[in-house]
Design a protein around this motif. Structure first.
Motif, PDB file in Angstrom:
ATOM      1  N   ILE A   1     -67.866  10.985 -52.588  1.00  0.00           N
ATOM      2  CA  ILE A   1     -66.440  11.005 -52.257  1.00  0.00           C
ATOM      3  C   ILE A   1     -66.124   9.841 -51.322  1.00  0.00           C
ATOM      4  N   LEU A   2     -65.024   9.161 -51.593  1.00  0.00           N
ATOM      5  CA  LEU A   2     -64.519   8.126 -50.690  1.00  0.00           C
ATOM      6  C   LEU A   2     -63.202   8.604 -50.096  1.00  0.00           C
ATOM      7  N   PHE A   3     -63.104   8.520 -48.781  1.00  0.00           N
ATOM      8  CA  PHE A   3     -61.858   8.776 -48.079  1.00  0.00           C
ATOM      9  C   PHE A   3     -61.182   7.422 -47.888  1.00  0.00           C
ATOM     10  N   VAL A   4     -59.942   7.301 -48.335  1.00  0.00           N
ATOM     11  CA  VAL A   4     -59.248   6.020 -48.303  1.00  0.00           C
ATOM     12  C   VAL A   4     -57.898   6.180 -47.624  1.00  0.00           C
ATOM     13  N   SER A   5     -57.596   5.240 -46.728  1.00  0.00           N
ATOM     14  CA  SER A   5     -56.277   5.187 -46.104  1.00  0.00           C
ATOM     15  C   SER A   5     -55.725   3.790 -46.343  1.00  0.00           C
ATOM     16  N   GLY A   6     -54.622   3.723 -47.087  1.00  0.00           N
ATOM     17  CA  GLY A   6     -54.060   2.436 -47.475  1.00  0.00           C
ATOM     18  C   GLY A   6     -54.015   2.324 -48.980  1.00  0.00           C
ATOM     19  N   SER A   7     -54.189   1.125 -49.498  1.00  0.00           N
ATOM     20  CA  SER A   7     -54.084   0.873 -50.932  1.00  0.00           C
ATOM     21  C   SER A   7     -55.421   1.126 -51.626  1.00  0.00           C
ATOM     22  N   SER A   8     -55.560   2.286 -52.237  1.00  0.00           N
ATOM     23  CA  SER A   8     -56.835   2.634 -52.891  1.00  0.00           C
ATOM     24  C   SER A   8     -57.107   1.767 -54.117  1.00  0.00           C
ATOM     25  N   SER A   9     -56.050   1.207 -54.735  1.00  0.00           N
ATOM     26  CA  SER A   9     -56.256   0.374 -55.919  1.00  0.00           C
ATOM     27  C   SER A   9     -57.034  -0.902 -55.595  1.00  0.00           C
ATOM     28  N   LEU A  10     -57.019  -1.315 -54.316  1.00  0.00           N
ATOM     29  CA  LEU A  10     -57.753  -2.518 -53.909  1.00  0.00           C
ATOM     30  C   LEU A  10     -59.257  -2.375 -54.103  1.00  0.00           C
ATOM     31  N   LEU A  11     -59.747  -1.146 -54.131  1.00  0.00           N
ATOM     32  CA  LEU A  11     -61.193  -0.940 -54.236  1.00  0.00           C
ATOM     33  C   LEU A  11     -61.749  -1.439 -55.568  1.00  0.00           C
ATOM     34  N   ASN A  12     -60.863  -1.621 -56.554  1.00  0.00           N
ATOM     35  CA  ASN A  12     -61.295  -2.162 -57.835  1.00  0.00           C
ATOM     36  C   ASN A  12     -60.929  -3.628 -58.001  1.00  0.00           C
ATOM     37  N   SER A  13     -60.455  -4.260 -56.927  1.00  0.00           N
ATOM     38  CA  SER A  13     -60.162  -5.691 -56.972  1.00  0.00           C
ATOM     39  C   SER A  13     -61.446  -6.483 -56.753  1.00  0.00           C
ATOM     40  N   PRO A  14     -61.497  -7.746 -57.208  1.00  0.00           N
ATOM     41  CA  PRO A  14     -62.693  -8.571 -56.950  1.00  0.00           C
ATOM     42  C   PRO A  14     -62.828  -8.845 -55.453  1.00  0.00           C
ATOM     43  N   GLN A  15     -63.983  -8.499 -54.911  1.00  0.00           N
ATOM     44  CA  GLN A  15     -64.182  -8.567 -53.457  1.00  0.00           C
ATOM     45  C   GLN A  15     -65.385  -9.420 -53.089  1.00  0.00           C
TER      46      GLN A  15
END
Length: 389
Positions: free
Chosen positions: A111-125
Motif C-alpha cells: 500500500i502507498l499512502f499519497v498526499s498530492g498528485s498520485s498520477s505523478l507516480l507513473n510519470s518518468p522520474q
C-alpha cells in the motif's frame, strides 16, 4: 474514500481494502510476507479467517498469529478517514494506477499512502540523492540539475532529507516542475521537522509518498526501506556528493539490484565528500557533468518531446551566471581561477593568483557577493561558477 481504482477493474473492494490495511499493519508482515499470503489465499480477508495450523505452515510466527487474531480495526478506520480527506489517496499493488516501475521490484510496498498528485507516480522520474551536509557547490549542482531535468520532462524524486535531497526538491519547485518526496515516516508526521514548509510546497506541486501509516514515527530502520521506493519509482538514480559511507549509496545499490541505471557527479580525489561518487563511477556508474549526460543516457528509456530550455542557467551544472552580472576584472579572474570546486585555503589562492593576501581577501568578498564563490569553515572557499564572463 479514494482507492485509486478505476470503475470496472478488479481492484479490492472497500471491505477487501480494509483487510489490506489491517494486514499491512500486522506484526511480522512485511512486503514479501504480504505478497506470499495474498498469493496463497487469494485475498486479504481469507488470511484473517485461516486456521493457525495453515498459517504456521507458511512460516508465520506466534506474534504474527496473535496479531492476526486481533486486528486493529480502529487504526484501519483512522487510515480510511485519512484517505477520504481532499488530496489524500491509498494505492494498493492490486490497483492499475500503482506505479508500474515500482511494481517490478522484488518487494513493492503493498500500500502507498499519497498526499498530492498520485498520477505523478507513473510519470518518468529520476531519483536524486546525496550528502546531508553537502558543499555549496554540491548543493548548487543538485538544484541546477533538478531544475534542468524537470524542464526536460522528468519528475524529480528524492527523500526530503537535509542537503542534496532538499536541494533537489527546491530546484524542481523553483522551475515549477513536479517533484516527489518519499518519506521514512507517516505523511502526517513530516521528518525532518524543519521541512514542514518544504513538504507543503511539494504536496501542492507534486506528491508526498510513504508506505507507512500517516501517524507513523520516523524510525531509523524505515529509511533504508524508504530508499528502495525512491529508486524503484525511478528510471535512474543520480548521486551528487557522497562519502564512502553515505546512506545515499544504499539507494544506488538498490537501484542496481532493481536493474536501474546509476549515475554520479564526480569530484576531486582529495575531497572525502566525493569519494562515494568517484567509487560509483569507478565501478561503472555513468559520469554526469551536465543534465545532457543524464538525458542522453536515458534516451533509450524515454519517449519524451524535450521542453525548450529558456533558462540560460540550464546550460551546465556549474554555470549560474546571468547576463545581468558585471564582467569580472582580470584580478578577479585570477582569484576565481585559483579557487577549486572543492575547499581551497586562502594561502593556496594567494600562491596561485600571485596577488597579496589583502587583495585576495577583498576580491573573495566581491566574488562571494556576486555568487561566484562561497565561504567554507576554516577560512576556505569553494568555486560555484565557471567564471566565463
Amino acid at each position: 474514500m479514494s482507492q485509486q481504482i478505476k470503475p470496472g477493474n478488479t481492484g479490492p473492494s472497500a471491505n477487501e481494502l480494509a483487510h489490506w490495511l489491517a494486514l499491512n499493519q500486522t506484526a511480522g508482515v512485511g512486503a514479501l510476507t504480504f505478497q506470499r499470503l495474498l498469493q496463497h489465499f487469494g485475498d486479504a480477508s481469507r488470511v484473517f479467517a485461516a486456521q493457525n495450523s495453515e498459517l504456521r505452515q507458511l512460516g508465520l510466527r506466534a506474534n504474527t498469529l496473535r496479531s492476526l487474531q486481533k486486528p486493529n480495526w480502529h487504526e484501519v478506520e483512522k487510515q480510511q478517514k485519512w484517505a477520504a480527506c481532499a488530496g489524500n489517496s491509498l494505492i494498493t499493488s492490486a490497483c492499475p494506477t500503482y506505479p508500474n516501475l515500482l511494481l517490478q521490484i522484488s518487494d513493492p510496498p503493498p500500500i502507498l499512502f499519497v498526499s498530492g498528485s498520485s498520477s505523478l507516480l507513473n510519470s518518468p522520474q529520476i531519483a536524486i540523492v546525496g550528502s546531508r551536509k553537502p558543499s555549496p557547490g554540491g548543493e548548487q549542482n543538485a538544484k541546477q540539475l533538478s531544475r534542468a531535468l524537470g524542464q526536460h520532462g522528468l519528475t524529480i524524486t528524492s527523500g526530503l532529507a537535509y542537503g542534496i535531497d532538499a536541494a533537489s526538491h527546491q530546484g524542481a519547485l523553483s522551475s515549477q516542475t513536479p517533484t516527489i518526496a518519499v518519506l521514512g515516516s507517516g505523511l502526517d508526521n513530516i521528518y525532518p521537522r524543519r521541512h514542514q514548509q518544504l513538504a507543503q510546497h511539494i504536496r501542492n506541486n507534486g506528491a508526498l509518498v510513504s508506505e507507512w501509516a500517516p501517524t507513523t514515527e520516523p524510525l531509523s530502520h524505515h529509511f533504508p526501506r524508504r530508499n528502495r521506493i525512491i529508486s524503484g519509482l525511478s528510471l535512474a538514480t543520480l548521486v551528487i556528493e557522497a562519502s564512502e559511507k553515505s546512506g545515499s549509496l544504499i539507494t544506488a545499490k538498490l537501484a542496481l539490484e532493481q536493474g536501474r541505471e546509476v549515475m554520479a557527479v564526480p569530484g576531486a580525489i582529495q575531497n572525502p565528500m566525493a569519494a562515494g561518487c568517484n567509487r560509483l563511477i569507478q565501478d561503472g556508474a555513468t559520469l554526469v557533468s551536465s543534465h545532457e549526460d543524464v538525458l542522453n543516457n536515458l534516451n533509450g528509456f524515454l519517449l519524451l518531446n524535450p521542453i525548450p530550455v529558456k533558462d540560460p542557467h540550464l546550460a551546465g551544472i556549474n554555470n549560474n551566471l546571468s547576463s545581468t552580472k558585471p564582467k569580472l576584472t582580470s584580478c578577479q579572474h585570477k582569484v576565481l581561477y585559483s579557487v577549486d570546486y572543492d575547499p581551497t585555503s586562502i594561502d593556496n589562492i594567494v600562491v596561485q593568483s600571485g596577488l597579496t593576501i589583502e587583495q585576495v581577501s577583498s576580491i573573495l568578498l566581491a566574488l562571494e557577493l556576486l555568487g561566484h564563490v562561497s565561504s567554507a569553515p576554516g577560512g576556505r572557499y569553494y568555486r560555484l561558477t565557471t567564471g566565463t564572463c
